[in-house]
Design an enzyme around this catalytic site. Sequence first.
Site, short mmCIF file in Angstrom:
data_model
loop_
_atom_site.label_atom_id
_atom_site.label_comp_id
_atom_site.label_asym_id
_atom_site.label_seq_id
_atom_site.Cartn_x
_atom_site.Cartn_y
_atom_site.Cartn_z
N GLU A 24 57.76 29.03 81.40
CA GLU A 24 57.24 29.45 80.11
C GLU A 24 56.15 30.51 80.25
O GLU A 24 55.31 30.68 79.36
CB GLU A 24 56.72 28.23 79.35
CG GLU A 24 57.81 27.21 79.07
CD GLU A 24 57.28 25.95 78.41
OE1 GLU A 24 57.06 25.97 77.19
OE2 GLU A 24 57.06 24.96 79.12
N VAL A 181 70.70 15.95 77.62
CA VAL A 181 70.17 15.72 78.97
C VAL A 181 69.02 16.69 79.18
O VAL A 181 69.16 17.90 78.97
CB VAL A 181 71.26 15.94 80.04
CG1 VAL A 181 70.69 15.65 81.42
CG2 VAL A 181 72.47 15.06 79.76
N SER A 188 59.94 23.79 76.04
CA SER A 188 60.65 24.89 75.37
C SER A 188 62.16 24.82 75.53
O SER A 188 62.85 25.83 75.54
CB SER A 188 60.14 26.24 75.89
OG SER A 188 58.80 26.42 75.51
N GLU A 218 69.34 11.30 76.18
CA GLU A 218 69.02 10.78 74.85
C GLU A 218 70.25 10.79 73.95
O GLU A 218 71.11 11.68 74.05
CB GLU A 218 67.94 11.63 74.17
CG GLU A 218 66.59 11.57 74.83
CD GLU A 218 65.59 12.46 74.09
OE1 GLU A 218 64.39 12.26 74.30
OE2 GLU A 218 66.01 13.34 73.31
N GLN A 219 70.29 9.85 73.04
CA GLN A 219 71.34 9.79 72.03
C GLN A 219 71.23 11.01 71.12
O GLN A 219 70.14 11.41 70.70
CB GLN A 219 71.18 8.51 71.21
CG GLN A 219 72.20 8.31 70.11
CD GLN A 219 71.87 7.08 69.28
OE1 GLN A 219 70.71 6.76 69.06
NE2 GLN A 219 72.91 6.39 68.84
N LEU A 221 71.92 12.60 67.48
CA LEU A 221 72.14 12.16 66.10
C LEU A 221 72.22 13.37 65.17
O LEU A 221 71.75 14.46 65.52
CB LEU A 221 70.98 11.26 65.65
CG LEU A 221 70.75 9.96 66.43
CD1 LEU A 221 69.46 9.30 65.96
CD2 LEU A 221 71.93 9.01 66.26
N VAL A 223 70.51 14.99 62.54
CA VAL A 223 69.15 14.87 62.04
C VAL A 223 68.61 16.23 61.62
O VAL A 223 69.15 17.28 61.97
CB VAL A 223 68.21 14.28 63.12
CG1 VAL A 223 68.58 12.85 63.45
CG2 VAL A 223 68.21 15.15 64.38
N ARG A 224 67.51 16.19 60.88
CA ARG A 224 66.67 17.36 60.64
C ARG A 224 65.47 17.26 61.58
O ARG A 224 65.07 16.15 61.97
CB ARG A 224 66.20 17.37 59.17
CG ARG A 224 67.35 17.55 58.19
CD ARG A 224 66.96 17.14 56.78
NE ARG A 224 65.88 17.96 56.23
CZ ARG A 224 65.28 17.72 55.06
NH1 ARG A 224 65.67 16.69 54.32
NH2 ARG A 224 64.31 18.50 54.62
N GLU A 225 64.91 18.40 61.95
CA GLU A 225 63.79 18.41 62.89
C GLU A 225 62.50 18.75 62.17
O GLU A 225 62.34 19.85 61.61
CB GLU A 225 64.06 19.39 64.04
CG GLU A 225 65.28 18.99 64.85
CD GLU A 225 65.28 19.53 66.27
OE1 GLU A 225 64.19 19.87 66.79
OE2 GLU A 225 66.37 19.61 66.86
N ASN A 314 53.57 17.65 72.23
CA ASN A 314 53.23 18.82 73.03
C ASN A 314 51.72 19.03 72.93
O ASN A 314 51.19 19.24 71.84
CB ASN A 314 53.98 20.04 72.47
CG ASN A 314 53.84 21.28 73.33
OD1 ASN A 314 52.74 21.62 73.76
ND2 ASN A 314 54.94 21.96 73.55
N SER A 323 55.57 30.22 66.36
CA SER A 323 55.06 28.88 66.68
C SER A 323 54.59 28.12 65.45
O SER A 323 53.91 28.67 64.57
CB SER A 323 53.93 28.97 67.70
OG SER A 323 54.39 29.47 68.93
#
Length: 347
Positions: A24, A181, A188, A218-219, A221, A223-225, A314, A323
């Site tokens: 980064e 994964v 990032s 992780e599963q 789904l 979703v909205r973030e 974070n 950002s």
Amino acid sequence: MAQGAGAGVAPLHIGLLFGGRSGEHEISISSARTVARGLRSGANADRYQLIPLYIDRSGHWCGSTTAQAVLNGAEPPTPLDIGLRALPLEAGEVDVWFPVLHGPNGEDGTVQGLFRLMRQRFVGSGVLGSALAMDKISMKAAFAAAGLPQVLYRPVLAEELAAMEGLCEQLEHSIGYPCFVKPANLGSSLGISKAADRGALIAALQLAADHDSRMLVEQGLQVRELECAVLGTTSLEASVAGEVRYDTDWYDYETKYTEGHASIQIPAQVPAQVERQAQRLAMAAVQAVGASGLSRVDFFYENGAERLLLNEINTMPGFTAQSMYPMLWEASGLPLVELLHRLVQLA
């Protein structure tokens, strides 16, 4: 030590540290430009005197002349490949450090430990909070211990890849498809893949293992973030919630940092009780890992179930043009100049 602006009061010297040995690196430079502009603007121009210091990709610390040139857009110098051997002379003039470093060797407790050894004040979380938040496996264990809601996940060690077929069967049974994964210690979205079948899962595990010996599955789904910004040490404040929207399959590195690939909705169009829950969970997440100063907490929100799940925290969020952290506080009534002032004073 001087305390900031005022007639006859010397300005504080702020050591703006950026660059670093992580994937980064370029994002850090972009973030540092925003922070430098904010610390040199408005009332901050009298409160603070900036001392920029740049860390090249090998870990060598460069003085203010080189650092300012990089901030001005010059090509970063060729890494010397010698790491940290000595601090630039200007480091001795610093009153408070502002480490705008993202990822390993900057956001993981490493440089925070150096500041502790130097007995120097610095913006952001200490060693423990930085390290726990940076390592996704440790972070999720801390969230679980605090009883905070999360998606299904399973840690994976690189040595488990030697029995790949058996590992995939376990992951298919416990997590299922689609799944994500992730390397445990990158930010990032670097090294992250989405897998919808065994072939993609194997490729994703191999890619993540190239970046880290510890991984997380992780599963996935629908979703909205959502994201929420947190400010403070013993007393915490949470911003309004924001939503990241994108047309791609998921919020990968290119989508995050390429202008026009994603849009941001602030405040997020969610029921008021969902925003309040996000604010509560964001502050609880900060406390769970022992973070302080500034943090951005990311959530998955399932519309139909109105279920909010913690994704990650974070502890040195970006300050680039795309950002969320500074934009969330701007929308909450705290513009960049005053936000940076608050962060320095918290240090």
